[in-house]
Design an enzyme around this catalytic site. Structure first.
Site, mmCIF file in Angstrom:
data_model
loop_
_atom_site.group_PDB
_atom_site.id
_atom_site.type_symbol
_atom_site.label_atom_id
_atom_site.label_comp_id
_atom_site.label_asym_id
_atom_site.label_seq_id
_atom_site.Cartn_x
_atom_site.Cartn_y
_atom_site.Cartn_z
ATOM 1 N N SER A 36 5.765 -4.395 5.837
ATOM 2 C CA SER A 36 6.345 -5.628 6.885
ATOM 3 C C SER A 36 6.343 -6.951 5.950
ATOM 4 O O SER A 36 5.483 -7.408 5.244
ATOM 5 C CB SER A 36 4.966 -5.637 8.022
ATOM 6 O OG SER A 36 4.791 -4.515 8.506
ATOM 7 N N SER A 57 -1.654 7.813 10.366
ATOM 8 C CA SER A 57 -1.328 8.856 11.351
ATOM 9 C C SER A 57 -2.509 9.262 12.113
ATOM 10 O O SER A 57 -3.492 8.951 11.787
ATOM 11 C CB SER A 57 -0.598 9.978 10.758
ATOM 12 O OG SER A 57 -1.452 10.793 9.867
ATOM 13 N N GLU A 80 -8.565 -4.920 9.670
ATOM 14 C CA GLU A 80 -7.150 -4.623 10.596
ATOM 15 C C GLU A 80 -7.666 -4.631 12.177
ATOM 16 O O GLU A 80 -6.622 -4.542 12.675
ATOM 17 C CB GLU A 80 -6.446 -3.515 10.088
ATOM 18 C CG GLU A 80 -5.780 -3.674 8.622
ATOM 19 C CD GLU A 80 -4.845 -2.433 8.374
ATOM 20 O OE1 GLU A 80 -3.737 -3.042 8.093
ATOM 21 O OE2 GLU A 80 -5.142 -1.364 8.532
ATOM 22 N N TYR A 97 0.808 -1.196 0.027
ATOM 23 C CA TYR A 97 -0.105 -0.160 0.011
ATOM 24 C C TYR A 97 1.020 1.128 0.148
ATOM 25 O O TYR A 97 0.976 1.944 -1.018
ATOM 26 C CB TYR A 97 -0.845 0.138 1.417
ATOM 27 C CG TYR A 97 -2.337 -0.805 1.173
ATOM 28 C CD1 TYR A 97 -2.463 -1.558 -0.026
ATOM 29 C CD2 TYR A 97 -3.140 -0.266 1.975
ATOM 30 C CE1 TYR A 97 -3.736 -2.439 0.071
ATOM 31 C CE2 TYR A 97 -4.518 -0.911 1.830
ATOM 32 C CZ TYR A 97 -4.562 -2.065 0.788
ATOM 33 O OH TYR A 97 -5.921 -2.788 0.777
ATOM 34 N N SER A 98 1.585 1.337 1.181
ATOM 35 C CA SER A 98 2.374 2.764 1.365
ATOM 36 C C SER A 98 3.376 2.991 0.282
ATOM 37 O O SER A 98 3.969 2.103 0.118
ATOM 38 C CB SER A 98 2.845 2.947 2.840
ATOM 39 O OG SER A 98 1.923 2.955 3.533
#
Length: 448
Positions: free
Chosen positions: A215, A427, A299, A117-118
């Site tokens: 990750s 965030s 999640e 994603y990021s």
């Protein structure tokens, strides 16, 4: 919802404890442990469907499993991204073929996943991603003739199957022998796959771009990638959710990111024309934003309760350190300890309150509320962990050496790593915006 544990739940707890005690001896390696969990039927307890090698458990039993797993100090899971994020997404949006292809290897602990994603310019603002996936019109010669000698899921032997896993990329090597279980329902098969160098399946996507903070990318077999499939599209339009095999030398590169803790739990992933098959687009081309947002709702859940057991153990360490150093005689420190304990209890009841309510009309802000609660809590715990140690918190646990130049004890690692808790996974600022706009119905923030 009543979360009192009944006699059946307690019987299930005894079964879980007994199995964990029996199988945890010898500290198994991470991938071997995933396969052991799969053989025990412990992967996929919370899936909405069974029949993929998993067994289903109700919510209270899922809570029991998560709590007992955390209490047993079993190895950190390397298959949780596939089990808890991708699998529910496939069950909600995948085709029958995608479910049959990908869910059994997850339930058996044979394939590991990471989340693409990021990006460097699109972290919390996920709609700003720039990774592209372009269709190719090339008709490659990646079609395989594959023979599987083994037992099929239906019990047939000597089956002749298509070796999906061997051909998923369609591009690796001229002669490839795959000695592993076949992923399309055949167990214990030996597959020989021969394909032309550089061949690309017809209509496949070529993925190009960079993902970051990924990750387990260094361990993963697959990555689910949010990429822009419509040229010229912006924001949440023109995105697709693709399943990309990681074993593509020269086309997928993983670089570990060393953090200030000295460890490398996260990675950068570079895609340079990596191949994703057309049939591995989840939810349909151009519907990636809808699929990605539904995945984010998965999640939370029983894993949050297991996380809180770890938090409680860390709080206990901080409390004992405060007593040992005399910091607990300070009324301000005592107040902070009590507040952390009370907030942790509040997080538990909030998690139980929202458990199983994903998708309900009043649930829009629940994941963001949970993230705000635990992210800030854990960061404050890390700060207190070093404060109660006094000046000693600045000294490492071992003398410096060239071989091991960067050693941290548990409290120091907690302090440093928890600084990121209010940033990764969205965030605090993004979470508050989500709560304001989606849950409270406040005017949307202007976006240029």
């Amino acid at each position: 919802m009543d979360f009192a544990f009944g006699p059946q739940d307690e019987a299930f707890r005894r079964e879980v404890r007994s199995w964990l005690e029996e199988h945890l001896a010898g500290a198994p390696a991470r991938r071997a442990w995933e396969r052991e969990l799969g053989r025990g039927g412990w992967i996929g307890l919370g899936w909405d469907e069974d029949g993929y090698g998993n067994r289903r458990a109700d919510l209270t039993q899922q809570v029991v499993w998560a709590e007992e797993y955390a209490r047993s100090k079993a190895p950190a899971r390397s298959g949780h991204i596939g089990e808890n994020l991708l699998a529910p997404t496939l069950l909600a949006h995948g085709t029958p073929e995608q479910k049959r292809r990908f869910l059994p290897p997850i339930a058996q602990g044979r394939e590991l996943w990471c989340q693409g994603y990021s990006e460097p310019g699109a972290g919390s603002d996920l709609a700003g991603i720039r990774t592209t996936a372009e269709r190719t019109a090339e008709v490659g010669t990646a079609a395989l003739g594959a023979t599987a000698a083994g037992t099929t899921a239906s019990g047939a032997t000597g089956a002749r199957v298509t070796a999906e896993r061997a051909a998923d990329a369609g591009v690796v090597g001229a002669g490839v022998t795959v000695e592993r279980a076949v992923d399309v329902g055949v167990v214990g098969a030996r597959v020989t796959a021969v394909r032309d160098q550089g061949a690309v399946p017809s209509g496949a996507f070529r993925v190009t771009g960079q993902k970051i903070w990924t990750s387990l990318a260094h361990e993963a077999d697959w990555c689910f990638v949010l990429a822009r499939t419509e040229p010229g599209s912006t924001r949440h339009h023109g995105l697709s959710f693709l399943l990309v095999p990681m074993d593509q030398p020269g086309r997928v590169e993983v670089r570990p990111i060393r953090q200030m803790t000295g460890t490398s739990e996260f990675n950068e992933v570079f895609f340079d024309g990596a191949v994703a098959r057309a049939e591995h687009v989840v939810g349909g081309e151009g519907n990636g934003w809808r699929v990605a947002m539904s995945l984010l709702g998965f999640e939370r859940g029983v894993s949050t309760l297991a996380q809180q057991i770890g938090f409680a153990e860390e709080l206990g360490h901080v409390l004992r350190a405060a007593v040992a150093t005399g910091a607990a005689t300070d009324p301000v420190v005592r107040d902070r300890l009590v507040r952390l304990w009370a907030e942790l209890r509040t997080m538990r009841w909030n998690a139980l309150r929202t458990l199983g309510s994903s998708g309900s009309p009043g649930d829009a802000g629940a994941p963001s509320v949970a993230k705000l609660l635990w992210g800030g809590w854990h960061r404050r715990l890390g700060e207190l962990a070093v404060q109660v140690r006094g000046a000693g918190a600045a000294v490492g646990p071992a003398d410096w050496s060239a071989e091991r130049p960067y050693e941290l004890d548990a409290a120091q690692h907690l302090f440093l790593f928890s600084r990121a808790d209010t940033i990764y996974g969205g965030s605090d600022e993004i979470q508050r915006t989500i709560i304001a706009e989606r849950a409270l119905g406040l005017p949307k923030e202007p976006r240029g």
